[in-house]
Structure formats: structure tokens, C-alpha cells
Design an enzyme around this catalytic site. Structure first.
Site, PDB file in Angstrom:
ATOM      1  N   TYR A 197       0.857  -1.194   0.000  1.00  7.95           N
ATOM      2  CA  TYR A 197       0.000   0.000   0.000  1.00  7.95           C
ATOM      3  C   TYR A 197       0.883   1.230   0.000  1.00  7.95           C
ATOM      4  O   TYR A 197       1.791   1.363   0.831  1.00  7.95           O
ATOM      5  CB  TYR A 197      -0.924   0.015   1.217  1.00  7.95           C
ATOM      6  N   LYS A 203       3.752   9.726   9.042  1.00 11.03           N
ATOM      7  CA  LYS A 203       3.438   9.286  10.404  1.00 11.03           C
ATOM      8  C   LYS A 203       4.410   9.846  11.444  1.00 11.03           C
ATOM      9  O   LYS A 203       4.326  11.005  11.806  1.00 11.03           O
ATOM     10  CB  LYS A 203       3.335   7.757  10.440  1.00 11.03           C
ATOM     11  N   ASP A 225       9.269   2.678   0.664  1.00 15.46           N
ATOM     12  CA  ASP A 225       8.168   3.365   1.329  1.00 15.46           C
ATOM     13  C   ASP A 225       8.253   3.060   2.817  1.00 15.46           C
ATOM     14  O   ASP A 225       7.854   1.998   3.280  1.00 15.46           O
ATOM     15  CB  ASP A 225       6.842   2.883   0.746  1.00 15.46           C
TER      16      ASP A 225
END
Length: 423
Positions: A143, A264, A235
Site C-alpha cells: 500500500y 506518520k 516506502d
């Protein structure tokens, strides 16, 4: 447990918010999502006053928990009191970028953005601009945010968009391969190598029940991209500054990508994203190079203060020792429970990530293995029962669960008891 207020809020939300939520995953819990009133250390309190041990931690950003240390809280409040934002550079952006570049092996320069999605969109655009190529290799089940280049399903030979609204012509430029399948990745490069701009890969599948890399897989991707003149993009939106500590997952696995995306934790709980990498690549972004990238809220002063102070606090205290120790205790305790009560299930994770995946054929090696697990049982039976025991797990079987600095050994034991009762 009384959750009438959450139910009533969801009922109201369905009239004014699409699906009653502002991010699709929040609608997953059965029969309706829990509406949170406040956070408290390693816990959340819902709209009805119920208190839960919280292993969601904002889906990863809250390394320090809900109660920020005084130094972090003071920095955030000071910046907020000096004005919301300026649309101009601040010293904080420079200091934060210097910290990241000092600790992350792949990073010489940074461009701050506003979300993990924006970071991966910009990194893919940069790879295409640098190489003059169009194709992107991604992992099945990986994702990388809500972007057209990666919302693709299928395999290398037959693929299409995984969402309505994406032209099929876009999907032809994205090539999914199974995570941990070095042979298939090699085959794809043999067939398409001259057209591949980059490989975009998570160090581990962290949005698919947590699937760790097998030995040699990332090294194969590094060699393939080097040999064919493509870029390797890691990522680290989820793993960054959580797995591998301040050096991120790339230091844990000893592989240095060309570009890294962050989100994050790098924003300390505030909206953020970032791209980092070698100077020669990063300077292809405007205003130096020709790859356009810009954003009104990029480098927001409150986010920069929260992110930098969070990482400095982690560097100066025993944050990683604490969260990794609790993560290890959780996984060890869960393995003991699973071995006797659900031996087909798999305990997965590393450092401060953990999960029990309801697998049927051993630990998952790729996203397809997680898809084949008993997903509905986890979502509809197991999670609601654990919630009734006062333990908040991620919204579905696919999302990771996170340990924070605010969690305690007591939280671990309470959680193990809840798993023991539910399994």
C-alpha cells in the site's frame, strides 16, 4: 459495554459524511466504529466514557503515545501561538531535515510534504522524471497511499485499476509482483527492464497483516534496479523511525534505497509526509530541476516542531528500548497462546509492530497469503470480543498494531488476557 453514543454519532455521521467516516478504513469495525473522545497515555477513552488499551496509535504516528512529553508539547504550543502558518520557510524545516539526513542512511536531502500519499506520488514522479521511463514495479498487497500509479491489482501479465475512477491506461504502466518473489521480480526486469523507472516497495508489507522480507529479497531488488538503471524507492511511511530506530528499516535490513518516503512518526502525530534521497536525485525537484512539486502546507511549523521534538526525544531517551521490549513481550506471549489455542494462526511483526494473522498454512510470505486468511472471523468475531474486554485493535486484519512509549507491562498482560479469552 455501553457504546450507545458511538452508535448515535455514527447514525448522524451517515447523513453528512460519506460512509459516516473521513477515511475508508475507519468504517471497517463491526457493527459501527468507536468514536473517540480523547487519548490518555497508551489508552483512548470513547464517546461513552469507556477506556481501552490502544494499539492503533493513530495507525502508527504516535511513537510516544497520546500524552506528549513536556518538551514536545511545549514546542507544539509555542509554534501554534506564533501563528498558524506562513507560506514561507522557517528554521525548523532546516533543523528537521538535518536531523533526518544525519540518521537515515539513504537521505542527503529532504522535501517535506503533507501526507504519505503525497510523498509516494512525488517520489514516483521524480523517478519517472529522472529516468525518462514510465513503468513502476510494486508489490501485490503493498500500500502506497491513494494514488493512481499504485491502486492496481493483478499480476505482471494481467492487471487493472483496483479503484473506479482510474483509467485502465494508467494501470498498464504499473507492474505488480508478489512480495518475496525474487524470481518473478527478475523475470519482470528481464522483460521490461528498459522501461522501468522504479521499484516502489515497503521494507515489509505493513498494511497487509505484516509480512516480513525473506533473506535476499531486498538485495535482489537492489541489484535489479542497479543493473537496469531504475531507482529503488523504499516506502517507510509506516516503518520509518519505528522499525530500526532512528536509522529506519533500511538500517535494520542493511539496504540503501535511492529514495525513501516517510510519514506518520516524522510529523509527531500531525499531518506530514516527506521524500528523502541522494542530492543528485532530489535536486531534480523544482525549483532546481524540472520535476514539479509544491504544497501550501508543506513544512508546516507546528508539524515540524512536533516531528523534530519527537525524534530528538527518542534519541535522548530509552524510547526504542522500551517499545521494542514490549513488542517482544507481546509477540512471545501471543505465540504461547496461539500454540495451544489456535496453532494454525501466525504471530507476526518486529520491533514495536505486532499482529496475529488468522492464517491457515503457516506464516504469510506475501499479500495473497494474508488475503487467504480468515479475514471475516478476525474482523467480525474476534476484534469485537477483544474490544468488549477493553482492548482496541486495528480496524481490520490487514492494518498493523503499534506499541508506544506510553504503554506499560500491565497493558501487555491485559491484552494477552483478552487474546486468551477471545481465541
Amino acid at each position: 459495554m455501553n457504546r450507545e453514543t458511538s452508535r448515535d454519532l455514527y447514525d448522524r455521521a451517515l447523513d453528512v459524511l460519506v460512509g459516516g467516516v473521513n477515511s475508508s478504513v475507519r468504517a471497517a469495525p463491526q457493527p459501527y466504529p468507536t468514536f473517540v473522545r480523547k487519548g490518555d497515555g497508551g489508552h483512548v477513552v470513547d464517546a461513552d466514557g469507556n477506556r481501552y488499551v490502544d494499539w492503533v496509535m493513530g495507525l502508527g504516528p504516535l511513537l510516544l503515545g497520546h500524552d506528549l512529553p513536556e518538551s514536545v508539547q511545549a514546542a507544539v504550543q509555542r509554534r501554534a501561538s506564533e501563528g498558524p502558518m506562513y507560506g514561507m520557510p522557517t528554521e525548523l524545516e532546516v533543523e528537521h531535515a538535518e536531523f533526518v539526513a544525519r540518521h537515515v542512511p539513504s537521505v542527503e536531502m529532504v522535501r517535506f510534504v503533507n501526507s504519505g500519499t503525497e510523498a509516494t506520488v512525488s517520489a514516483v514522479r521524480l523517478a519517472r522524471g529522472v529516468t525518462g521511463r514510465n513503468k513502476v514495479v510494486v508489490m501485490q498487497g503493498g500500500y502506497h497511499g491513494a494514488q493512481e500509479s499504485t491502486l492496481v491489482e493483478g499480476d505482471a501479465d494481467e492487471r487493472g485499476p483496483s479503484s473506479a475512477g482510474i483509467p485502465r491506461e494508467f494501470a498498464k504502466h504499473t507492474i505488480p509482483v508478489p512480495f518475496n518473489d525474487a524470481d518473478e521480480a527478475t523475470r519482470v526486469f528481464e522483460e521490461h527492464g528498459d522501461d522501468i523507472a522504479c521499484v516502489l516497495v515497503e521494507p515489509m508489507l505493513a498494511n497487509k497483516g505484516i509480512v516480513e522480507p525473506v533473506d535476499g529479497f531486498h538485495e535482489t531488488l537492489r541489484d535489479l534496479t542497479d543493473d537496469h538503471g531504475a531507482l529503488l524507492i523504499w516506502d517507510e511511511v509506516i516503518t520509518g523511525f519505528r522499525v530500526g530506530g532512528l536509522g529506519c528499516a533500511q538500517s535494520k535490513y542493511d539496504v540503501t534505497p535511492d529514495l525513501t518516503t516517510f510519514g506518520k512518526i516524522i510529523g509527531g502525530g500531525f499531518p506530514v509526509g516527506a521524500i528523502g534521497g541522494r542530492t543528485d536525485l532530489m535536486e531534480e525537484f523544482t525549483p532546481v530541476g524540472d520535476v514539479f512539486q509544491a504544497g501550501t502546507f508543506s513544512g508546516h511549523p507546528v508539524t515540524m516542531a512536533a516531528g523534530l521534538e519527537t525524534l530528538q526525544y527518542a534519541a535522548e531517551n530509552d524510547v526504542y528500548e522500551h517499545v521494542n521490549d514490549l513488542g517482544s513481550r507481546l509477540r512471545d506471549g501471543l505465540r504461547e497462546i496461539v500454540s495451544t489455542q489456535a496453532p494454525d494462526y501466525s504471530v507476526v511483526g518486529t520491533d514495536s509492530l505486532f499482529k496475529v494473522v488468522f492464517t491457515r498454512d503457516g506464516p504469510p510470505r506475501n499479500g495473497g497469503d494474508v488475503d487467504d486468511a480468515a479475514v471475516d472471523r478476525w474482523n467480525r468475531v474476534f476484534r469485537p470480543q477483544v474490544l468488549d474486554d477493553g482492548v482496541m485493535l486495528s480496524q481490520n486484519q490487514f492494518e498493523s498494531q503499534f506499541v508506544s512509549y506510553a504503554h506499560t507491562a500491565e497493558d501487555v498482560e491485559r491484552t494477552l488476557d483478552a487474546y486468551r479469552d477471545a481465541l
